[in-house]
Design an enzyme around this catalytic site. Sequence first.
Site, PDB file in Angstrom:
ATOM      1  N   LYS A  66      12.485  -2.340   0.611  1.00 28.13           N
ATOM      2  CA  LYS A  66      13.838  -2.842   1.332  1.00 28.13           C
ATOM      3  C   LYS A  66      13.961  -4.148   1.199  1.00 28.13           C
ATOM      4  CE  LYS A  66      13.577   1.130   3.451  1.00 28.13           C
ATOM      5  NZ  LYS A  66      14.178   2.400   2.926  1.00 28.13           N
ATOM      6  N   TYR A  91       8.960  14.205   9.891  1.00 24.83           N
ATOM      7  CA  TYR A  91       8.994  12.749   9.506  1.00 24.83           C
ATOM      8  C   TYR A  91       7.839  12.029  10.130  1.00 24.83           C
ATOM      9  CZ  TYR A  91      10.243   7.943   9.062  1.00 24.83           C
ATOM     10  OH  TYR A  91      10.274   6.563   8.517  1.00 24.83           O
ATOM     11  N   TYR A 131       6.019   7.252   3.465  1.00 27.06           N
ATOM     12  CA  TYR A 131       6.944   7.559   2.327  1.00 27.06           C
ATOM     13  C   TYR A 131       6.158   7.585   0.954  1.00 27.06           C
ATOM     14  CZ  TYR A 131      10.559   6.281   5.395  1.00 27.06           C
ATOM     15  OH  TYR A 131      11.536   6.158   6.418  1.00 27.06           O
TER      16      TYR A 131
END
Length: 333
Positions: A49, A263, A289
């Site tokens: 990010k 998730y 992830y």
Amino acid sequence: MHLSKFPRLHIAHLPTPLEPLKRLSTELGGPNIWIKRDDCTGLAGGGNKTRKLEFLLADALEKGADIILTQGAVQSNHVRQTAAIAAKLGLACHVLLEHRIEDPDTDYRLNGNVMLDGLFGATIDYRPAGGDMNAELDSLADQLRADGRKPYAIPGGGSNEIGALGYADAALELLYQARNMDLKIDRVVHATGSAGTQAGLVAGLEATNSGVPVLGIGVRAPQEKQEANVLKLAQSTFRLLTDKEGVEASDVNANCNYVGPGYGLPTDSMVEAINMLAKLEGILLDPVYSGKGMAGLIDLIRQGALSSDENIVFIHTGGAQALPAYRSLFSAS
């Protein structure tokens, strides 16, 4: 492709290393796996990010923002890095965290990224699972404007056209490194969630006519939805970069067979992948992830779906800071 026309902060530690995973490649019997270490971008312990936030926060400063807003899951890597860059720039930061996991234990609720959010000075509100978090963010921004503040709202994952510029730039960086190493990249693989990383990579690689395909290993949405989200953002990012139309549906590929029960919820293959990278390469993946992304890559290799002589680059998107939130999975490993 002229990225210099967009405002940008230069905070990330770039270029990030591109390293061979020799022991893992040998363990799996090929292909040749390389890892792009975007866990080493520097800000708040690193992560993908940071590349997006260089463009997003430059835009925020240009627009006179005095408070940064964003949202994500409780253990969001994006929120951690956003809180850190706001602190670095002297801006207030308020975040909305979504309870996507039912009945989380104390480690998940209070440890890992959420602990770091507070350490970086962000104020936090929580929301139940299933709501429209970006709509919640917009509503909060409206309230703050009414109070005389100048909020800048960043969508989950930093995944809009401005944020995706960070990964269009990463595509250029990767191609430059590969050229200097005489490395012919046959495929790029990474974990895909909010779509910005994959969209930026696809747009950047298409804009350079590289011919390098990108495979996203999904961590949340079903394949059809994930590919649609990536395609829409890749096309709009390509337009922003080039003022032209580009990126076809065939350029976007996601394999969403490794999400598991949902998730952020553990899978045996994710735990195996994290243990393998730690023990074979001394590299820490994350449970949400990169752990599931690597699990997908390992399984595809074992199935023979990828040629043993390929050169594959795995983009490590960071997130090891979340490991303490999943302590029970690894404490006895």
